[in-house]
Design a protein around this motif. Structure first.
Motif, short mmCIF file in Angstrom:
data_model
loop_
_atom_site.label_atom_id
_atom_site.label_comp_id
_atom_site.label_asym_id
_atom_site.label_seq_id
_atom_site.Cartn_x
_atom_site.Cartn_y
_atom_site.Cartn_z
N MET A 164 -2.23 17.79 5.77
CA MET A 164 -2.52 19.11 5.92
C MET A 164 -1.92 19.97 5.02
SD MET A 164 -1.08 19.13 10.27
CE MET A 164 -1.45 20.79 10.40
N GLU A 165 -0.88 19.73 4.15
CA GLU A 165 -0.50 20.61 3.32
C GLU A 165 -1.55 20.48 2.00
OE1 GLU A 165 3.22 20.74 -0.17
OE2 GLU A 165 3.73 20.37 2.00
N LYS A 166 -1.99 19.33 1.62
CA LYS A 166 -2.91 19.09 0.59
C LYS A 166 -4.23 19.77 0.85
CE LYS A 166 -5.14 15.70 -2.08
NZ LYS A 166 -5.42 14.18 -2.50
N VAL A 168 0.98 -1.20 0.11
CA VAL A 168 0.01 -0.06 0.00
C VAL A 168 0.89 1.21 -0.02
CG1 VAL A 168 -2.16 -1.09 1.14
CG2 VAL A 168 -0.12 0.13 2.48
N LYS A 169 0.33 2.24 -0.57
CA LYS A 169 0.76 3.76 -0.45
C LYS A 169 0.60 4.32 0.90
CE LYS A 169 -1.03 7.69 -1.75
NZ LYS A 169 -1.78 8.72 -2.53
N THR A 170 1.85 4.96 1.64
CA THR A 170 1.47 5.46 2.75
C THR A 170 1.52 7.07 2.69
OG1 THR A 170 3.68 5.38 3.51
CG2 THR A 170 2.52 3.53 4.30
N ILE A 171 0.68 7.86 3.62
CA ILE A 171 0.78 9.37 3.48
C ILE A 171 0.98 9.77 4.90
CG2 ILE A 171 -1.65 9.30 3.92
CD1 ILE A 171 -1.93 11.35 1.78
N THR A 172 1.37 10.91 4.95
CA THR A 172 1.59 11.59 6.28
C THR A 172 0.76 12.59 6.79
OG1 THR A 172 3.20 13.21 5.56
CG2 THR A 172 4.45 11.07 6.08
N ILE A 173 0.61 12.70 8.01
CA ILE A 173 -0.44 13.87 8.49
C ILE A 173 0.28 15.19 8.22
CG2 ILE A 173 -0.96 15.32 10.67
CD1 ILE A 173 -2.26 12.63 10.75
N SER A 174 1.51 15.35 7.78
CA SER A 174 1.95 16.74 7.05
C SER A 174 1.65 16.91 5.95
CB SER A 174 3.66 16.75 7.33
OG SER A 174 4.26 16.58 8.52
N TYR A 179 -3.81 24.41 8.94
CA TYR A 179 -2.98 24.78 9.80
C TYR A 179 -3.27 24.27 11.24
CZ TYR A 179 -2.49 27.62 5.93
OH TYR A 179 -2.47 27.82 4.50
N ASN A 180 -4.34 23.90 11.73
CA ASN A 180 -4.34 23.35 12.90
C ASN A 180 -5.64 22.16 12.88
OD1 ASN A 180 -4.44 23.37 16.20
ND2 ASN A 180 -6.47 24.40 15.83
N LEU A 181 -5.13 21.18 13.64
CA LEU A 181 -5.94 19.94 13.76
C LEU A 181 -6.95 20.01 14.96
CD1 LEU A 181 -3.55 17.13 12.62
CD2 LEU A 181 -5.49 18.08 11.37
N ASP A 182 -7.98 20.08 14.69
CA ASP A 182 -8.98 20.00 16.03
C ASP A 182 -8.72 18.70 16.75
OD1 ASP A 182 -9.84 22.72 16.12
OD2 ASP A 182 -11.13 22.20 14.55
#
Length: 177
Positions: free
Chosen positions: A85-87, A76-82, A91-94
């Motif tokens: 957020m960029e995509k 599988v492809k992995t993705i990061t939180i960063s 700017y802030n995760l509730d």
């Protein structure tokens, strides 16, 4: 994929959108008809790459950390939180909810080290089946808890179900310093 928690968030709070990340084949179909949901077909991790995700017959959960001690896997492809957020220009995760079968601690530590501090983090830490992996699990568990406390989070245990096999934790950012 159970999205009842996410649906309750959308129903009861002023939320622009909920981003769901899941590598499962059926997940996109589940959320495609739901208003307010965005979907990333990938596994959440600390870096972007192709990885083995392990499965166990009769269990719908998948694990990058091979919690099940299985030799069955898919790539599988992995993705990061960063990256997320960029995509989506976040700017802030509730709320960050992690149900990632064995790697929540790695994702949380990665976020905190990158100065990403969600207001609330809902997660579970699952103990691996293989006895030799359990020592590493307990070390990672302690490191995660200590880092969250050092980063000014208050921690709450959320369940006594399957106690010893997993811990469900809510970490809430403490605004009082």
């Amino acid at each position: 994929m159970d999205i009842s928690f996410e649906e309750k968030v959308l129903e009861n709070f002023t939320v622009k959108s909920v981003i769901l990340v899941d590598p499962g084949e059926d997940s996109k179909n589940i959320v495609s008809t739901k208003k307010g949901f965005l979907f990333e077909k990938a596994a959440l991790f600390t870096e972007e790459k192709k990885m083995k995700i392990y499965k166990k017959k009769g269990n719908k959960n998948l694990s990058l950390d091979n919690l099940f001690n299985s030799d069955q896997y898919n790539l599988v492809k992995t993705i990061t939180i960063s990256q997320i957020m960029e995509k989506y220009n976040i700017y802030n995760l509730d709320i960050m909810k992690l149900d990632v079968e064995g790697v929540a601690d790695k994702i949380i530590i990665d976020c905190l080290e990158k100065k990403i501090f969600p207001n609330q983090i809902c997660f579970e830490l699952e103990r691996p089946i293989k006895i030799f992996k359990q020592i590493d699990y307990f070390k990672r568990f302690i490191k995660t808890v200590l880092l969250l406390k050092k980063s000014n989070y208050i921690l709450y245990n959320c369940t006594n179900l399957k106690l010893g096999l997993r811990s469900e934790i809510l970490a809430v950012k403490n605004e009082i310093k």
